[in-house]
Design an enzyme around this catalytic site. Structure first.
Site, PDB file in Angstrom:
ATOM      1  N   CYS A  15       0.839  -1.187   0.000  1.00  0.00           N
ATOM      2  CA  CYS A  15       0.000   0.000   0.000  1.00  0.00           C
ATOM      3  C   CYS A  15       0.880   1.244   0.000  1.00  0.00           C
ATOM      4  CB  CYS A  15      -0.956   0.083   1.177  1.00  0.00           C
ATOM      5  SG  CYS A  15      -2.192  -1.203   1.203  1.00  0.00           S
ATOM      6  N   ARG A  57       4.195  -0.616  -4.627  1.00  0.00           N
ATOM      7  CA  ARG A  57       3.825  -1.071  -3.288  1.00  0.00           C
ATOM      8  C   ARG A  57       2.469  -1.789  -3.260  1.00  0.00           C
ATOM      9  NH1 ARG A  57       6.867   1.438   0.606  1.00  0.00           N
ATOM     10  NH2 ARG A  57       5.298   0.966   2.169  1.00  0.00           N
ATOM     11  N   TRP A  63      -2.761  -2.720  -1.825  1.00  0.00           N
ATOM     12  CA  TRP A  63      -2.491  -4.164  -1.907  1.00  0.00           C
ATOM     13  C   TRP A  63      -3.447  -4.791  -0.903  1.00  0.00           C
ATOM     14  CZ3 TRP A  63      -0.830  -8.100   1.376  1.00  0.00           C
ATOM     15  CH2 TRP A  63      -0.405  -9.277   0.736  1.00  0.00           C
ATOM     16  N   ASN A  93      -2.202   2.255   5.533  1.00  0.00           N
ATOM     17  CA  ASN A  93      -1.338   1.127   5.172  1.00  0.00           C
ATOM     18  C   ASN A  93      -1.138   0.307   6.443  1.00  0.00           C
ATOM     19  OD1 ASN A  93       0.674  -0.585   4.280  1.00  0.00           O
ATOM     20  ND2 ASN A  93       2.296   0.973   4.367  1.00  0.00           N
ATOM     21  N   GLY A  94      -1.427  -0.978   6.394  1.00  0.00           N
ATOM     22  CA  GLY A  94      -1.272  -1.820   7.590  1.00  0.00           C
ATOM     23  C   GLY A  94      -2.528  -2.637   7.805  1.00  0.00           C
ATOM     24  N   GLU A 151      16.574 -19.296  -5.479  1.00  0.00           N
ATOM     25  CA  GLU A 151      16.305 -17.929  -5.916  1.00  0.00           C
ATOM     26  C   GLU A 151      15.850 -17.928  -7.385  1.00  0.00           C
ATOM     27  OE1 GLU A 151      15.663 -15.264  -4.665  1.00  0.00           O
ATOM     28  OE2 GLU A 151      16.075 -13.715  -6.144  1.00  0.00           O
ATOM     29  N   LYS A 204      12.224 -16.523  -8.641  1.00  0.00           N
ATOM     30  CA  LYS A 204      12.070 -15.502  -9.689  1.00  0.00           C
ATOM     31  C   LYS A 204      11.124 -15.990 -10.771  1.00  0.00           C
ATOM     32  CE  LYS A 204      13.254 -12.673  -8.130  1.00  0.00           C
ATOM     33  NZ  LYS A 204      13.984 -12.453  -6.910  1.00  0.00           N
ATOM     34  N   GLU A 248       7.459 -16.032  -9.505  1.00  0.00           N
ATOM     35  CA  GLU A 248       6.750 -14.784  -9.211  1.00  0.00           C
ATOM     36  C   GLU A 248       6.482 -13.938 -10.439  1.00  0.00           C
ATOM     37  OE1 GLU A 248       8.759 -12.207  -6.398  1.00  0.00           O
ATOM     38  OE2 GLU A 248      10.697 -12.763  -7.195  1.00  0.00           O
ATOM     39  N   HIS A 297      15.359 -39.116  -4.064  1.00  0.00           N
ATOM     40  CA  HIS A 297      14.550 -39.420  -2.873  1.00  0.00           C
ATOM     41  C   HIS A 297      13.093 -38.993  -3.051  1.00  0.00           C
ATOM     42  CE1 HIS A 297      18.139 -40.694  -0.845  1.00  0.00           C
ATOM     43  NE2 HIS A 297      18.722 -39.565  -1.195  1.00  0.00           N
ATOM     44  N   LYS A 320       5.862  -4.859  -3.331  1.00  0.00           N
ATOM     45  CA  LYS A 320       7.296  -4.846  -3.064  1.00  0.00           C
ATOM     46  C   LYS A 320       7.663  -4.951  -1.587  1.00  0.00           C
ATOM     47  CE  LYS A 320      11.558  -3.926  -4.577  1.00  0.00           C
ATOM     48  NZ  LYS A 320      12.086  -5.164  -5.166  1.00  0.00           N
TER      49      LYS A 320
HETATM   50  C1  F6R Z   1      11.089 -11.603  -4.324  1.00  0.00           C
HETATM   51  C2  F6R Z   1      11.030 -10.564  -3.321  1.00  0.00           C
HETATM   52  C3  F6R Z   1      10.499 -10.906  -1.982  1.00  0.00           C
HETATM   53  C4  F6R Z   1      11.260 -10.137  -0.897  1.00  0.00           C
HETATM   54  C5  F6R Z   1      10.632 -10.399   0.490  1.00  0.00           C
HETATM   55  C6  F6R Z   1      11.425  -9.735   1.597  1.00  0.00           C
HETATM   56  O1  F6R Z   1      11.621 -11.127  -5.528  1.00  0.00           O
HETATM   57  O2  F6R Z   1      11.381  -9.445  -3.571  1.00  0.00           O
HETATM   58  O3  F6R Z   1      10.535 -12.273  -1.766  1.00  0.00           O
HETATM   59  O4  F6R Z   1      12.583 -10.576  -0.909  1.00  0.00           O
HETATM   60  O5  F6R Z   1       9.328  -9.926   0.500  1.00  0.00           O
HETATM   61  O6  F6R Z   1      11.489  -8.365   1.409  1.00  0.00           O
HETATM   62  P1  F6R Z   1      12.628  -7.507   2.104  1.00  0.00           P
HETATM   63  O7  F6R Z   1      13.914  -7.927   1.511  1.00  0.00           O
HETATM   64  O8  F6R Z   1      12.267  -6.086   1.778  1.00  0.00           O
HETATM   65  O9  F6R Z   1      12.566  -7.796   3.570  1.00  0.00           O
END
Ligand code: F6R
Length: 613
Positions: free
Chosen positions: A2, A27, A75, A100-101, A485, A489, A492, A508, A608
């Site tokens: 948000c 956000r 969001w 926001n929250g 990772e 990627k 998502e 396994h 984000k």
């Molecule tokens: C994936 C991604 C998320 C963040 C996670 C933690 O691409 O960006 O998985 O890594 O939400 O966010 P931070 O690093 O801001 O604590």
């Protein structure tokens, strides 16, 4: 998670609110709205489901004329994405709120407010804030007092902006658990969740602290702390430049951020290493003393930052010889872990505001005062930085693409430096070992630039994913974390279901997943596990999968039918290899997403900075 923007100035605020919302869209982007106090002192609101552009196309910015306004990009937490659930929420044409929250006790408050004849028009938790402040206004002198009174009844996390025709020249802003910043302008004052939204009008910012509430007019700002005492908060000048938040010549922020990695890594190394040494002070003045005492390390993070921590576990045990545990924050915070004295508690976070990570840190500090805390973070003014004993800032610059890229590789650089300095403090790292690692780190920007040159080849490989719904990533040792990772990627941004496994674990169980429709992506560095990995690749190949192998030139993986082998570089060390092998995986996900036609920078359901649980 948000985005809030608001302002009070001497000209029409609507164009600024709309521009700010665009910049905050990373956000949250499932609905957006704004409310302004028009020249005839009424609240006029416009909301739309979907992205900010939907809102923009439904507003005549010049004719929605008011000098005070608040806006929000959402969001969804409580209530699905829709116009009726979009913020701002308004009570009786008298109080407008953006939030926001999460208000955790909203059901209890709602039932109380319904008894007092408040009518609810949304499914959100936020509406109780608007009604609560309206109720308080009946007995309070002004909007500030009413907000102060109402927030005492809220449990949970919030940052809010409030306006009302009752006090037309004011915005009230409050912060508890979610970030909120005041922008101090020449011709007005503003609020925002992130400085980037206000760079056109100011570079002067006040970062509200937990529990702060501010009464903001066009030419004054009064801040009260959690005890209601008026306080002064420092005004800081932002170093961000407007150019840093544009896409430049790239198609997407994610692509730009992938290509910014050589620079981001040089910036992160700058002033942290000398000719052949890592500077301990880079982690804070008390770092040496703390690192000498450390006997255990606990890493806590979420998502991509967690994957960086997984790599660090290998390094910290291998180089610094300290027992290291890692856990996702959302689990750790809710259990009763044994926290030993002399534990270094490391949080890793791009935003520094991730609710689970922050709460895990707070709970640890409450349970055992003898732990030390260090955060590796990309956001200098964030809550994690404020609440940690030691800080190392990654200098990745602003990351706008929702999928983290450059912040991951700069976190790895930070964690490599950390492994060396703790190793030195524990007398486990010789000068020669340190020099070898520092030399490797210095080569990183050049090596990454070279790995990026493989983009053309990766574009061709990405076509493999056109009609695919599953993929498997394999790695061994620290490369298992890099495979995780890579899988994250791909999931998502292209919505392809992807799993990562340590290659030795395949037989396994997961090998049952392998068929012609499941591409397998393997990472093959030249290390002590290479021969084992080669055997695992044979096991996969004989089940008919299409394989993509990213290898070190020195690995000499034997070509097989249905296998694409892409040499990334040669003779990488144990620190440089995980960082370099990340690059082709980022590019592969990016181009697979383009082929799938998804919204790369704003993938569905994500945001984000996850400031709610
Ligand atoms: C994936 C991604 C998320 C963040 C996670 C933690 O691409 O960006 O998985 O890594 O939400 O966010 P931070 O690093 O801001 O604590």
């Amino acid at each position: 998670m948000c985005g809030i923007i608001g302002g009070i100035c001497k000209k029409n605020i609507t164009p600024l609110l709309l521009k700010g919302l665009k910049r905050l869209e990373y956000r949250g982007y499932d609905s957006a709205g704004l409310v302004v106090l028009t020249t005839d002192n009424t609240l006029q609101r416009v909301r739309e489901a979907g992205k900010v552009d939907n809102l923009v196309s439904n507003i005549d910015a010049q004719n929605l004329d008011g000098k005070v306004g608040i806006a929000h990009t959402r969001w969804a937490t409580h209530g699905k994405p829709s116009t009726k659930n979009a913020h701002p929420h308004i009570c009786n044409n008298s109080v407008g709120v953006v939030h926001n929250g999460i208000i955790e006790n909203f059901l209890a408050l709602k039932s109380e407010q319904q008894k007092q004849n408040y009518h609810f028009t949304s499914d959100t938790d936020t509406e109780v804030i608007a009604h609560g402040i309206h109720l308080a206004l009946q007995t309070c002198e002004n909007l500030l007092e009413a907000t102060q009174k109402a927030i005492k009844t809220f449990a949970g996390a919030y940052s809010i902006g409030v306006i009302s025709p009752t006090n037309p020249g004011h915005i009230i802003a409050a912060r508890s658990g979610s970030p909120l910043i005041i922008g101090v302008g020449k011709y007005g004052n503003f609020i925002t969740s992130d400085q980037v939204a206000l760079l056109d009008v100011t570079k002067q910012f006040i970062f509200l602290e937990e529990g702060d509430i501010a009464d903001i007019s066009a030419n004054s700002i009064s801040i009260f702390d959690k005890n209601g005492l008026q306080v002064e908060r420092e005004i800081k000048t932002s170093k961000l430049k407007n150019g840093q938040i544009s896409k430049g010549n790239y198609a997407h922020y994610m692509q730009k951020e992938i290509f910014e990695q050589p620079q981001a890594i040089s910036d992160t190394l700058e002033s942290r290493i000398t000719k052949d040494k890592v500077m301990i002070e880079a982690f804070g003045n008390d770092a040496q003393q703390i690192f000498q005492q450390v006997e255990h390390i606990q890493i806590i993070a979420c998502g991509t930052s967690y994957n960086a921590g997984l790599v660090a576990k290998y390094w910290l045990e291998d180089i610094a010889k300290i027992p290291t545990h890692i856990e996702v924050a959302s689990e750790y915070r809710y259990r009763n872990p044994v926290i030993l004295d002399n534990t270094l508690f490391i949080t890793i976070s791009q935003s520094g505001e991730t609710a689970d990570t922050l709460e895990a840190l707070r709970s640890v500090k409450k349970r055992n005062a003898a732990v030390h805390s260090l955060t590796i973070c990309n956001s200098a003014e964030s809550s994690l930085v404020c609440e940690s004993e030691l800080t190392f800032l990654t200098h990745a610059g602003v990351e706008i693409g929702v999928a983290s890229t450059k912040t991951f590789t700069t976190q790895l650089v930070a964690l490599a430096l950390l492994s060396v300095v703790i190793g030195k403090c524990q007398k486990q790292v010789s000068e020669q070992q340190e020099k070898v690692i520092v030399d490797g780190l210095k080569r990183l920007p050049g090596l990454i630039a070279k790995a990026l040159e493989q983009e053309g080849q990766i574009i061709k490989l990405a076509k493999t994913f056109k009609n695919k719904f599953n993929a498997l990533f394999l790695g061994r040792g620290a490369m298992h974390a890099i495979a995780m990772e890579g899988a994250l990627k791909l999931k998502e941004i292209s919505y392809i279901h992807a799993e990562a496994y340590p290659a030795g674990e395949l037989k396994h169980g997961p090998i049952a997943l392998i068929d012609r429709d499941t591409p397998v992506i393997a990472i093959a560095p030249k290390d002590e596990l290479l021969d084992k990995l080669k055997s695992n690749l044979q096991e996969v190949k004989s089940r008919g999968s299409h394989m993509i192998v990213f290898e070190d030139e020195a690995s000499n993986v034997a070509p097989m039918e249905g296998m694409d082998i892409i040499p990334i570089t040669h003779n990488l060390g144990r620190i440089t290899a995980p960082i370099i092998f990340t690059i082709p995986l980022q590019l592969l996900s990016y181009h697979a997403a383009l082929i799938k036609g998804t919204d790369v920078d704003q993938p569905r359901n994500l945001a984000k900075s996850v400031t709610v649980e």
